[in-house]
Write a protein that holds these residues in place. Structure first.
Motif, PDB file in Angstrom:
ATOM      1  N   ASP A  49       2.651  -2.671  10.548  1.00 19.26           N
ATOM      2  CA  ASP A  49       1.634  -3.630  10.681  1.00 19.26           C
ATOM      3  C   ASP A  49       0.209  -3.198  10.885  1.00 19.26           C
ATOM      4  N   PHE A  50      -0.678  -3.893  10.054  1.00 19.70           N
ATOM      5  CA  PHE A  50      -2.249  -3.534  10.279  1.00 19.70           C
ATOM      6  C   PHE A  50      -2.714  -3.873  11.548  1.00 19.70           C
ATOM      7  N   ALA A  51      -2.059  -4.660  12.293  1.00 20.82           N
ATOM      8  CA  ALA A  51      -2.485  -4.710  13.746  1.00 20.82           C
ATOM      9  C   ALA A  51      -2.546  -3.560  14.432  1.00 20.82           C
ATOM     10  N   GLU A  52      -1.648  -2.394  14.152  1.00 24.69           N
ATOM     11  CA  GLU A  52      -1.671  -1.508  14.982  1.00 24.69           C
ATOM     12  C   GLU A  52      -2.938  -0.433  14.646  1.00 24.69           C
ATOM     13  N   MET A  53      -3.789  -0.699  13.612  1.00 27.04           N
ATOM     14  CA  MET A  53      -4.415   0.263  13.392  1.00 27.04           C
ATOM     15  C   MET A  53      -6.066   0.268  14.090  1.00 27.04           C
ATOM     16  N   THR A  54      -5.958   0.635  15.194  1.00 23.80           N
ATOM     17  CA  THR A  54      -6.693   0.343  16.103  1.00 23.80           C
ATOM     18  C   THR A  54      -8.293   0.801  16.122  1.00 23.80           C
ATOM     19  N   ASN A  55      -8.194   1.817  15.226  1.00 22.30           N
ATOM     20  CA  ASN A  55      -9.597   2.186  14.916  1.00 22.30           C
ATOM     21  C   ASN A  55     -10.287   1.545  13.851  1.00 22.30           C
ATOM     22  N   ILE A  56      -9.754   0.533  13.520  1.00 21.99           N
ATOM     23  CA  ILE A  56     -10.305  -0.311  12.519  1.00 21.99           C
ATOM     24  C   ILE A  56     -10.795  -1.717  13.112  1.00 21.99           C
ATOM     25  N   LEU A  94       0.737  -1.286  -0.050  1.00 20.38           N
ATOM     26  CA  LEU A  94      -0.047  -0.029   0.036  1.00 20.38           C
ATOM     27  C   LEU A  94       0.737   1.234  -0.017  1.00 20.38           C
ATOM     28  N   ILE A  95       2.016   1.259   0.448  1.00 18.64           N
ATOM     29  CA  ILE A  95       2.978   2.160   0.302  1.00 18.64           C
ATOM     30  C   ILE A  95       3.027   2.845  -1.170  1.00 18.64           C
ATOM     31  N   GLY A  96       2.918   4.304  -1.340  1.00 21.81           N
ATOM     32  CA  GLY A  96       2.875   4.720  -2.369  1.00 21.81           C
ATOM     33  C   GLY A  96       1.726   4.572  -3.487  1.00 21.81           C
ATOM     34  N   LEU A  97       0.734   4.271  -2.918  1.00 26.70           N
ATOM     35  CA  LEU A  97      -0.460   4.391  -3.765  1.00 26.70           C
ATOM     36  C   LEU A  97      -0.992   5.668  -3.354  1.00 26.70           C
ATOM     37  N   THR A  98      -1.571   6.387  -4.587  1.00 28.07           N
ATOM     38  CA  THR A  98      -2.086   7.828  -4.201  1.00 28.07           C
ATOM     39  C   THR A  98      -3.464   7.319  -3.536  1.00 28.07           C
ATOM     40  N   ARG A  99      -4.172   8.503  -2.778  1.00 29.94           N
ATOM     41  CA  ARG A  99      -5.241   8.263  -2.109  1.00 29.94           C
ATOM     42  C   ARG A  99      -6.723   7.589  -2.998  1.00 29.94           C
ATOM     43  N   ALA A 112      -7.813  -8.129   9.541  1.00 28.76           N
ATOM     44  CA  ALA A 112      -7.603  -9.171   9.215  1.00 28.76           C
ATOM     45  C   ALA A 112      -7.464  -9.495   7.715  1.00 28.76           C
ATOM     46  N   GLY A 113      -8.470  -8.961   6.954  1.00 27.91           N
ATOM     47  CA  GLY A 113      -8.532  -8.782   5.665  1.00 27.91           C
ATOM     48  C   GLY A 113      -7.519  -8.062   5.018  1.00 27.91           C
ATOM     49  N   LEU A 114      -7.267  -6.933   5.539  1.00 27.54           N
ATOM     50  CA  LEU A 114      -6.172  -6.152   5.161  1.00 27.54           C
ATOM     51  C   LEU A 114      -4.778  -6.812   5.116  1.00 27.54           C
ATOM     52  N   THR A 115      -4.361  -7.624   6.248  1.00 28.31           N
ATOM     53  CA  THR A 115      -3.431  -8.343   6.347  1.00 28.31           C
ATOM     54  C   THR A 115      -3.230  -9.439   5.238  1.00 28.31           C
ATOM     55  N   GLY A 116      -4.644  -9.987   4.749  1.00 32.87           N
ATOM     56  CA  GLY A 116      -4.513 -11.047   4.125  1.00 32.87           C
ATOM     57  C   GLY A 116      -4.068 -10.687   2.638  1.00 32.87           C
ATOM     58  N   LYS A 117      -4.446  -9.364   2.329  1.00 38.99           N
ATOM     59  CA  LYS A 117      -4.453  -8.813   0.918  1.00 38.99           C
ATOM     60  C   LYS A 117      -3.157  -7.924   0.637  1.00 38.99           C
ATOM     61  N   TYR A 118      -2.670  -7.216   1.683  1.00 35.72           N
ATOM     62  CA  TYR A 118      -1.785  -6.107   1.518  1.00 35.72           C
ATOM     63  C   TYR A 118      -0.634  -6.351   2.407  1.00 35.72           C
ATOM     64  N   ARG A 119       0.319  -5.329   2.171  1.00 26.35           N
ATOM     65  CA  ARG A 119       1.530  -5.305   3.044  1.00 26.35           C
ATOM     66  C   ARG A 119       1.781  -3.824   2.987  1.00 26.35           C
ATOM     67  N   SER A 176      -9.023   6.935   4.425  1.00 21.90           N
ATOM     68  CA  SER A 176      -8.495   8.164   5.139  1.00 21.90           C
ATOM     69  C   SER A 176      -7.906   7.558   6.355  1.00 21.90           C
ATOM     70  N   GLN A 177      -8.311   6.580   6.990  1.00 26.82           N
ATOM     71  CA  GLN A 177      -7.962   5.745   8.123  1.00 26.82           C
ATOM     72  C   GLN A 177      -6.653   5.173   7.859  1.00 26.82           C
ATOM     73  N   ILE A 178      -6.370   4.583   7.137  1.00 21.97           N
ATOM     74  CA  ILE A 178      -5.330   3.740   6.697  1.00 21.97           C
ATOM     75  C   ILE A 178      -4.228   4.657   6.233  1.00 21.97           C
ATOM     76  N   TRP A 179      -4.518   5.746   5.511  1.00 23.91           N
ATOM     77  CA  TRP A 179      -3.522   6.703   5.044  1.00 23.91           C
ATOM     78  C   TRP A 179      -2.889   7.286   6.491  1.00 23.91           C
ATOM     79  N   GLN A 180      -3.542   7.653   7.255  1.00 27.14           N
ATOM     80  CA  GLN A 180      -3.085   8.408   8.523  1.00 27.14           C
ATOM     81  C   GLN A 180      -2.169   7.494   9.332  1.00 27.14           C
ATOM     82  N   TRP A 181      -2.650   6.182   9.217  1.00 23.23           N
ATOM     83  CA  TRP A 181      -1.748   5.319  10.158  1.00 23.23           C
ATOM     84  C   TRP A 181      -0.442   5.011   9.421  1.00 23.23           C
TER      85      TRP A 181
END
Length: 394
Positions: free
Chosen positions: A60-67, A19-24, A73-80, A47-52
């Motif tokens: 680590d997606f596990a640190e995104m506590t407002n999600i 996900l790093i480097g994708l535009t909004r 878990a879905g984000l972890t399965g598809k993205y890095r 917007s939430q992911i962007w700010q994290w």
């Protein structure tokens, strides 16, 4: 030195999207497609992911506590959220930090963090691996072009530096990294689309949040791209000038044969938004007996008449085989005095990071030299070195 088993930034074998480097907009579209989210909800999650990623620097997606846990878990399965591998990290006696980064096998570039520049500190980023311009005084230009860096690979250089200096969250007071300069490896205007996307990410107010007025793009003079750079990014412009006549500039900066001084300086006068508040920086490397005379100082003043400008005088940083010497300090000061008297700010750039090969014009991946040496040794002595020792671009 990074662990050799560290994940590569871009990988053909890893199906997960970094996900790093994708535009909004790219991030929103991915979430909408991959999780069947309604557009409004996809924008909110993006917007939430962007700010994290860009405000907090999480890896680590596990640190995104407002999600929700399910979505994490879905984000972890598809993205890095992979950073590039830090092949080498060197710190100068003056505090300058140089990073040799590996983005993919054979794709390595350098970035340099310089404290005490601009408001607080500047990161010099690369836009290409190698360069095509062959400026005769520049060590970086002796490494031939491997490829353009992507917007993700440019943005990742900022993340690596912020990791290293502990610059998270991005909103913290007394920030160390306040300026970005595209003055590393490569010609940014030959990679303008990726440079523009990276600037958009770096300047975004909900993320890294570095003002576009503190982002400078340095070019050797790719004149047709000036308007697009100015309107598309609003970045500050710097010109790698180094000569006051076409004959000498043709030798020092060969692209001048295609876009001579008259065209270059007119494009500067026409640069979108140029004003006394948004001056163009002209970089002028001081070469002994080549471009450092009083006559050339006066001609420089004449050439820049009518252009809101400042002039950075750069003591030449020697490198083996260059054939040039740095102008004497007294000569540089005399040159600066003439330019100053004409009303132009002309600071003499203090050489930074010379002891680690991080100074202006010195960037060239050490791995290129080292691997080329190893490859030659293998051919001569048959010592069993594998083909992977051959450097990118050799």
């Amino acid at each position: 030195m990074a662990d050799a088993s560290a994940p590569v930034f871009t990988s053909k074998t890893d199906a997960k999207i970094n996900l790093i480097g994708l535009t909004r907009e790219q991030l929103r579209a991915r979430l909408e497609e991959d999780f069947a989210l309604e557009p409004k909800k996809a924008r909110m999650r993006a917007s939430q992911i962007w700010q994290w990623i860009y405000t907090h620097g999480v890896k680590d997606f596990a640190e995104m506590t407002n999600i929700s846990k399910d979505l994490r878990a879905g984000l972890t399965g598809k993205y890095r959220l992979t950073r590039p591998e830090i092949v080498e990290h060197r710190v100068s006696s003056d505090g300058t930090r140089k990073y040799l980064l590996r983005f993919a096998p054979g794709v390595e570039a350098e970035a340099v963090f310089i404290p005490g520049v601009g408001k607080a500190g500047a990161l010099c980023v690369s836009s290409q691996v190698g360069c095509t311009l062959n400026c005769t005084f520049c060590h970086t230009g002796t490494q031939r072009l491997v490829r353009n860096l992507t917007a993700a690979e440019i943005t990742a250089q900022v993340l690596v530096a912020k990791d290293d200096i502990g610059e998270w969250p991005s909103s913290k007071d007394e920030r160390q990294l306040t300026n970005i300069v595209f003055m590393g490896m490569g010609e940014p205007l030959y990679n303008l689309d990726n440079v523009s996307d990276a600037i958009g990410i770096i300047a975004d107010g909900e993320g890294i949040s570095i003002s576009r007025r503190r982002i400078t793009v340095s070019t050797s003079g790719i004149v047709p791209e000036f308007h697009k750079l100015g309107t598309g990014t609003e970045a500050m412009l710097a010109i790698s000038l180094h000569a006051t006549n076409d004959e000498l500039r043709n030798e020092l900066v060969p692209i001048n044969k295609k876009y001579p001084l008259e065209q270059l300086l007119q494009a500067c006068r026409d640069y979108p938004g140029v004003s006394n508040a948004r001056r163009i920086t002209f970089e002028y490397v001081m070469l002994k007996g080549v471009n450092d005379s009083d006559a050339e100082a006066r001609e420089l003043v004449r050439l820049l008449k009518g252009i809101p400008a400042k002039i950075n005088l750069i003591p030449f940083n020697p490198w083996e085989g260059s054939g040039y010497e740095c102008a004497d300090w007294s000569r540089i000061e005399a040159f600066a005095e003439i330019v100053n008297r004409a009303g132009y700010a002309s600071p003499i750039r203090t050489p930074r990071g010379r002891d680690i090969g991080a100074a202006c014009g010195q960037l060239k991946t050490d791995s290129v030299k080292q691997r080329a040496s190893e490859a030659r040794r293998a051919r001569l002595y048959g010592d069993g070195l594998s083909d992977t020792t051959t450097a990118a671009g050799e």
